[in-house]
Scaffold this active site. Structure first.
Site, mmCIF file in Angstrom:
data_model
loop_
_atom_site.group_PDB
_atom_site.id
_atom_site.type_symbol
_atom_site.label_atom_id
_atom_site.label_comp_id
_atom_site.label_asym_id
_atom_site.label_seq_id
_atom_site.Cartn_x
_atom_site.Cartn_y
_atom_site.Cartn_z
ATOM 1 N N GLU A 199 3.298 5.398 -3.115
ATOM 2 C CA GLU A 199 3.419 6.705 -2.449
ATOM 3 C C GLU A 199 4.828 6.971 -1.910
ATOM 4 O O GLU A 199 5.318 8.091 -1.981
ATOM 5 C CB GLU A 199 2.401 6.778 -1.298
ATOM 6 C CG GLU A 199 2.288 8.162 -0.690
ATOM 7 C CD GLU A 199 1.196 8.207 0.372
ATOM 8 O OE1 GLU A 199 0.057 7.816 0.076
ATOM 9 O OE2 GLU A 199 1.503 8.608 1.503
ATOM 10 N N ASP A 200 5.465 5.954 -1.397
ATOM 11 C CA ASP A 200 6.721 6.186 -0.666
ATOM 12 C C ASP A 200 7.987 5.638 -1.312
ATOM 13 O O ASP A 200 9.074 5.813 -0.760
ATOM 14 C CB ASP A 200 6.596 5.617 0.757
ATOM 15 C CG ASP A 200 5.652 6.440 1.606
ATOM 16 O OD1 ASP A 200 5.504 7.644 1.337
ATOM 17 O OD2 ASP A 200 5.041 5.878 2.529
ATOM 18 N N HIS A 254 0.790 -1.228 0.000
ATOM 19 C CA HIS A 254 0.000 0.000 0.000
ATOM 20 C C HIS A 254 0.826 1.284 0.000
ATOM 21 O O HIS A 254 0.334 2.335 -0.413
ATOM 22 C CB HIS A 254 -1.029 0.010 1.151
ATOM 23 C CG HIS A 254 -0.469 0.376 2.486
ATOM 24 N ND1 HIS A 254 0.099 -0.544 3.348
ATOM 25 C CD2 HIS A 254 -0.376 1.572 3.119
ATOM 26 C CE1 HIS A 254 0.492 0.073 4.447
ATOM 27 N NE2 HIS A 254 0.232 1.359 4.338
ATOM 28 N N ASP A 255 2.068 1.237 0.453
ATOM 29 C CA ASP A 255 2.893 2.448 0.445
ATOM 30 C C ASP A 255 3.979 2.423 -0.625
ATOM 31 O O ASP A 255 4.813 3.333 -0.682
ATOM 32 C CB ASP A 255 3.537 2.658 1.827
ATOM 33 C CG ASP A 255 2.566 3.270 2.831
ATOM 34 O OD1 ASP A 255 1.652 4.006 2.399
ATOM 35 O OD2 ASP A 255 2.708 3.001 4.038
HETATM 36 ZN ZN ZN Z 1 0.771 3.051 5.435
#
Ligand code: ZN
Length: 188
Positions: free
Chosen positions: A63-64, A59-60
């Protein structure tokens, strides 16, 4: 790949993507502990859908672990190919647009969460539980009490738009929120 092989593959993939990253806390906990915690929470509260569990692990990742549109495109193609459309769509749903200012991203999460898919909603709740537990158990060094409470309040607003799909997960969020709130108030 069968379902457990896919989950194991996703653990390895997420671990590789986050390998040089740490959580924000003073304890320098490896970043991968967070997606694993989100996976564990969903599993603990009865979620067995493989696409949801893999989305939790990844999930990240967008984004990351990406720096620009080109990298987002490349990693999206890998996720699509390895884990399929459901996982890619869920991960994209829970990824903030990092070109926007932080406060705007936070505002948008509150507005957008009620419109998310069921998978993304459950993931959001588990994600916020993990983040709140980290604020309690491994807080970022420079976060004031006010900042911690502001995070808690915002997380609650986001989660309010995601509840109603897994009663026990919803209840656990409330429990963690309340325990952390009183812990922070008592220890300030
Ligand atoms: Zn997270």
């Amino acid at each position: 790949m069968n379902n457990s092989a896919k989950i194991i593959d996703a653990i390895a993939f997420a671990t590789e993507r986050h390998k040089n990253q740490f959580r924000k806390g003073v304890g320098k906990i490896p970043y991968i502990n967070h997606p694993i915690a989100v996976l564990m929470l969903l599993s603990k509260f009865g979620e067995t859908d493989t696409d949801l569990l893999i989305s939790a692990l990844l999930h990240d990742v967008i984004e990351d672990t990406t720096k620009n549109e080109q990298e987002i495109k490349e990693i999206s193609e890998i996720i699509l190919e390895k884990y399929g459309e459901n996982v890619l769509l869920t991960v994209l749903e829970v990824s903030d647009n990092k070109s926007l200012p932080v406060e705007e991203r936070k505002r948008l999460q509150v507005i957008h969460t009620p419109k998310l898919s069921d998978r993304a909603k459950k993931l959001k709740i588990a994600d916020k539980i993990s983040n709140i537990l980290d604020i309690k158990n491994d807080p970022p060094e420079n976060w004031s009490l006010h900042r911690k409470l502001t995070y808690l309040d915002w997380a609650k607003q986001v989660v309010n738009g995601a509840k109603g799909l897994n009663k026990h997960l919803d209840q656990y969020f409330d429990q963690v929120y309340n325990e952390t709130y009183f812990y922070l108030k008592a220890n300030c």
